[in-house]
Motif scaffolding. Sequence first.
Motif, PDB file in Angstrom:
ATOM      1  N   PRO A 247      -6.321  11.085   6.029  1.00  0.00           N
ATOM      2  CA  PRO A 247      -5.104  10.810   6.795  1.00  0.00           C
ATOM      3  C   PRO A 247      -3.831  11.065   6.009  1.00  0.00           C
ATOM      4  O   PRO A 247      -2.737  10.892   6.518  1.00  0.00           O
ATOM      5  N   ASP A 248      -3.942  11.470   4.744  1.00  0.00           N
ATOM      6  CA  ASP A 248      -2.774  11.719   3.916  1.00  0.00           C
ATOM      7  C   ASP A 248      -1.957  12.891   4.445  1.00  0.00           C
ATOM      8  O   ASP A 248      -2.463  13.759   5.150  1.00  0.00           O
ATOM      9  N   LEU A 249      -0.679  12.925   4.055  1.00  0.00           N
ATOM     10  CA  LEU A 249       0.156  14.101   4.279  1.00  0.00           C
ATOM     11  C   LEU A 249       0.053  15.043   3.085  1.00  0.00           C
ATOM     12  O   LEU A 249       0.841  15.971   2.943  1.00  0.00           O
ATOM     13  N   ILE A 250      -0.958  14.791   2.236  1.00  0.00           N
ATOM     14  CA  ILE A 250      -1.182  15.563   1.014  1.00  0.00           C
ATOM     15  C   ILE A 250      -2.653  15.946   0.952  1.00  0.00           C
ATOM     16  O   ILE A 250      -3.521  15.164   1.358  1.00  0.00           O
TER      17      ILE A 250
ATOM     18  N   SER B  80      -1.497  21.046  -0.919  1.00  0.00           N
ATOM     19  CA  SER B  80      -0.984  21.275   0.431  1.00  0.00           C
ATOM     20  C   SER B  80      -0.183  20.053   0.860  1.00  0.00           C
ATOM     21  O   SER B  80      -0.655  18.919   0.758  1.00  0.00           O
ATOM     22  N   LEU B  81       1.035  20.299   1.349  1.00  0.00           N
ATOM     23  CA  LEU B  81       1.945  19.219   1.719  1.00  0.00           C
ATOM     24  C   LEU B  81       2.402  19.400   3.157  1.00  0.00           C
ATOM     25  O   LEU B  81       2.890  20.471   3.520  1.00  0.00           O
TER      26      LEU B  81
ATOM     27  N   LEU C 146       6.589  15.386   4.956  1.00  0.00           N
ATOM     28  CA  LEU C 146       6.647  14.871   3.590  1.00  0.00           C
ATOM     29  C   LEU C 146       7.539  15.758   2.728  1.00  0.00           C
ATOM     30  O   LEU C 146       8.340  15.256   1.919  1.00  0.00           O
ATOM     31  N   VAL C 147       7.427  17.078   2.883  1.00  0.00           N
ATOM     32  CA  VAL C 147       8.264  18.004   2.121  1.00  0.00           C
ATOM     33  C   VAL C 147       9.734  17.739   2.394  1.00  0.00           C
ATOM     34  O   VAL C 147      10.561  17.693   1.475  1.00  0.00           O
TER      35      VAL C 147
END
Length: 289
Positions: free
Chosen positions: A24-27, A101-102, A106-107
């Motif tokens: 579930p991360d944004l990373i 990968s981002l 988040l970026v």
Amino acid sequence: MHKTPASAVPVFKLYGETASWPTPDLIHCESIPERSRQHDWEIKPHRHGDLVQLLYVQGGTAELEVEGVVHPVRQASLQVVPALSVHGFRFSQDIQGLVLSLALPLVEQLGAVLDSPPLARAACYPVAGQKRYLDALFDSIAQEYSEQQPGRELMLQSLISALLVWVGRRSLALAHAEAQTPDRGREHLQRFTRLLEARFREHRPIEFYAAELGISAAHLNALCRRLAGQSALQLINQRLLLEAKRCLVYTAMTVNQVSDSLGFSEPAYFSRFFKRCSGQSPKAFRSQR
């Protein structure tokens, strides 16, 4: 690598896959050999609609192609791959490194405190004398990502913020070097990109942007095709489509609300635009994710 027609370039959710992210991360963080070994050391040209990638080559050799520009890598280097950039990689079998990968939200969140977005342009930065620093930074990111320690999200964002500062400084250094041999066309394209970012919700015609730049619409189109590989209208539509996808994936807005937020006069017009550009309706796109 041969150039692949844009219409034939697949859009992947992750590094070579169409499936959803495994966490579930944004990373997302993984080693280069772990992924490229599965594809016989070559990642075919593709693009990502809603994420940015940082590919850190620590050892071995590689050919990194982004938007038709090939970087032969023979020393430690960091490749920035912006969202929607067509890219493909070829690696030696002794390749070492990591790919980060981002997700775009988040970026943007982490880049908002910087003077200029460090991941908005494709670039390959040789690491040179700072390899030890980047090795330690990426090792820390990979370790923190793989563990479930208290404060994990905050620590990951802090480490990635440090990485973005490094990229931003290298980007400024590169921009300074390029300023010594200015390319008027690139200046126009950069100004067009900034204008587009500020005004894309207004659905301005190409003539508006050209007038703001002090050039003709035909000249602007020619510059976009030469330097970005697409017409000015395609870039405008892609920016609208990207924002629509982000709203559908990362917010709870209805399709009608997304349509309004992007300046469309009618939801039906927005749905037709979305389907024409993406091949599926907004509802179908959201349901698949």
